[in-house]
Design an enzyme around this catalytic site. Structure first.
Site, PDB file in Angstrom:
ATOM      1  N   LYS A   8     -97.962  21.147 -32.974  1.00 47.34           N
ATOM      2  CA  LYS A   8     -98.442  19.812 -32.565  1.00 47.34           C
ATOM      3  C   LYS A   8     -97.444  19.172 -31.609  1.00 47.34           C
ATOM      4  O   LYS A   8     -96.242  19.446 -31.657  1.00 47.34           O
ATOM      5  CB  LYS A   8     -98.675  18.894 -33.779  1.00 47.34           C
ATOM      6  CG  LYS A   8     -97.427  18.542 -34.609  1.00 47.34           C
ATOM      7  CD  LYS A   8     -96.666  17.314 -34.146  1.00 47.34           C
ATOM      8  CE  LYS A   8     -95.403  17.099 -34.970  1.00 47.34           C
ATOM      9  NZ  LYS A   8     -94.399  16.262 -34.373  1.00 47.34           N
ATOM     10  N   ASP A 133     -96.535  15.160 -41.828  1.00 49.97           N
ATOM     11  CA  ASP A 133     -97.331  15.679 -40.705  1.00 49.97           C
ATOM     12  C   ASP A 133     -98.434  16.642 -41.154  1.00 49.97           C
ATOM     13  O   ASP A 133     -99.244  17.076 -40.329  1.00 49.97           O
ATOM     14  CB  ASP A 133     -96.428  16.412 -39.695  1.00 49.97           C
ATOM     15  CG  ASP A 133     -95.699  15.443 -38.776  1.00 49.97           C
ATOM     16  OD1 ASP A 133     -96.121  14.267 -38.677  1.00 49.97           O
ATOM     17  OD2 ASP A 133     -94.706  15.867 -38.156  1.00 49.97           O
TER      18      ASP A 133
HETATM   19  O1  C5P Z   1     -92.647  13.610 -45.141  1.00 49.09           O
HETATM   20  P1  C5P Z   1     -91.591  14.459 -44.553  1.00 49.09           P
HETATM   21  O2  C5P Z   1     -90.860  15.284 -45.587  1.00 49.09           O
HETATM   22  O3  C5P Z   1     -92.043  15.299 -43.429  1.00 49.09           O
HETATM   23  O4  C5P Z   1     -90.515  13.464 -43.943  1.00 49.09           O
HETATM   24  C1  C5P Z   1     -89.196  13.867 -43.631  1.00 49.09           C
HETATM   25  C2  C5P Z   1     -88.322  12.618 -43.510  1.00 49.09           C
HETATM   26  O5  C5P Z   1     -88.734  11.869 -42.370  1.00 49.09           O
HETATM   27  C3  C5P Z   1     -88.445  11.657 -44.660  1.00 49.09           C
HETATM   28  O6  C5P Z   1     -87.521  11.982 -45.685  1.00 49.09           O
HETATM   29  C4  C5P Z   1     -88.112  10.327 -44.019  1.00 49.09           C
HETATM   30  O7  C5P Z   1     -86.713  10.190 -43.892  1.00 49.09           O
HETATM   31  C5  C5P Z   1     -88.657  10.477 -42.624  1.00 49.09           C
HETATM   32  N1  C5P Z   1     -89.989   9.869 -42.430  1.00 49.09           N
HETATM   33  C6  C5P Z   1     -90.138   8.497 -42.408  1.00 49.09           C
HETATM   34  N2  C5P Z   1     -91.373   7.936 -42.199  1.00 49.09           N
HETATM   35  C7  C5P Z   1     -92.444   8.729 -41.978  1.00 49.09           C
HETATM   36  C8  C5P Z   1     -92.319  10.126 -41.967  1.00 49.09           C
HETATM   37  C9  C5P Z   1     -91.081  10.673 -42.195  1.00 49.09           C
HETATM   38  O8  C5P Z   1     -89.167   7.760 -42.602  1.00 49.09           O
HETATM   39  N3  C5P Z   1     -93.633   8.150 -41.743  1.00 49.09           N
END
Ligand code: C5P
Length: 287
Positions: A8, A133
């Site tokens: 993506k 994502d």
């Molecule tokens: O959800 P995911 O594990 O992919 O997110 C990785 C990190 O990215 C989270 O721990 C957070 O620090 C940050 N994040 C965020 N807000 C989002 C998506 C991700 O702060 N909407």
């Protein structure tokens, strides 16, 4: 089952605010490209094993693909165990959603193999527990993603174009980059309404002019300079627009002219091993 997991790109990425749960409210226009991993998902006789073509990737519960298989079983009550093999082509930790896309592909494969017949929206909801994502990667195509990344609105497809993706060799910590963004006032923001309008009008040049990612401005200076240099090379070769994807470090350029895209690819591939020439994908879920 053989299934493709597309990379993506973030055509736009804006941070609207920090949430009480530590995540951030985002507004992103996302696009799939045909740079992809290929998964083979097979019903297993035992616990289910996992392998990838990259020896350094964890193949246990830390892998998002394994987490997706578990989340699917928990949600549907299915007892199906699967062997998963991933031929990796999407660079890892690159801002291209490779791990999230693998997880989404596992959800789609298990949905088929079990006959659970969950809708893409239901699969996306399961994916939200695996990573921010993953819901988008279940749907794919051109989509406005909001909230943590789980509020998805399909958009008119970005007009087909040639895409050059280039990943410099440094890596970026996603949580650290969010923290860096929290510490500054973001002055430049993407024109998301303008991007939506350009997509509505099937205006590739208008969409390409509006590519923008707020994270590009909060990188450490040396890193930011390298991103700017790659962006400049893409534009110099005739890209209609260029931008960093996600939390980086991959940079991409959109081209209507195949010769210009090929020349940008050749120029950047000489300096960066992870350079790809690919194309937009409008409806990956249909395949
Ligand atoms: O959800 P995911 O594990 O992919 O997110 C990785 C990190 O990215 C989270 O721990 C957070 O620090 C940050 N994040 C965020 N807000 C989002 C998506 C991700 O702060 N909407």
């Amino acid at each position: 089952m053989h299934i493709k997991a597309y990379a993506k790109l973030n055509l736009t990425l804006d941070i609207l605010g920090r949430r009480e749960d530590g995540y951030h409210d985002l507004q992103m226009v996302m696009q799939s490209v045909d740079l992809c991993d290929e998964l083979t998902v097979t019903p297993a006789s035992g616990e289910g094993r996992m392998s990838t073509t990259l020896s350094y990737l964890p193949c246990d519960g830390r892998n998002l693909a394994q987490q997706a298989a578990r989340a699917f079983r928990e949600r549907t009550g299915s007892e199906l165990r699967v062997d998963i093999h991933i031929q990796k082509r999407i660079p890892v930790c690159a801002g291209l959603g490779g791990g999230s896309s693998d997880a989404a592909a596992v959800l789609r494969a298990m949905n088929e193999l079990t006959g659970a017949a969950l809708t893409p929206r239901e699969l996306a909801e399961i994916g939200g527990a695996v990573g921010s994502d993953v819901p988008y990667c279940v749907l794919g195509g051109t989509v406005l993603a909001q909230g943590r990344g789980e509020r998805l609105t399909p958009l008119p497809a970005l007009p087909p174009c040639h895409v050059v993706v280039c990943k410099p060799s440094f890596s970026v910590s996603t949580p650290q980059l969010f923290t860096a963004a929290d510490r500054v006032r973001l002055h430049l923001r993407p024109d998301t309404p303008g991007m939506l309008q350009a997509l509505e009008e099937r205006d590739l040049a208008g969409a390409a002019r509006r590519l923008y990612n707020v994270f590009a401005d909060v990188l450490p200076p040396q890193r930011g300079k390298e991103i700017q240099d790659i962006t400049g090379s893409l534009l110099g070769c005739g890209a209609l627009g260029a931008c960093m994807s996600g939390t980086g470090p991959s940079v991409f350029g959109l081209f209507d002219d195949p010769a210009a895209a090929r020349s940008a690819y050749t120029q950047l591939a000489g300096a960066y091993q992870d350079t790809f020439l690919c194309h937009t994908v409008s409806e990956p879920c249909a395949e």
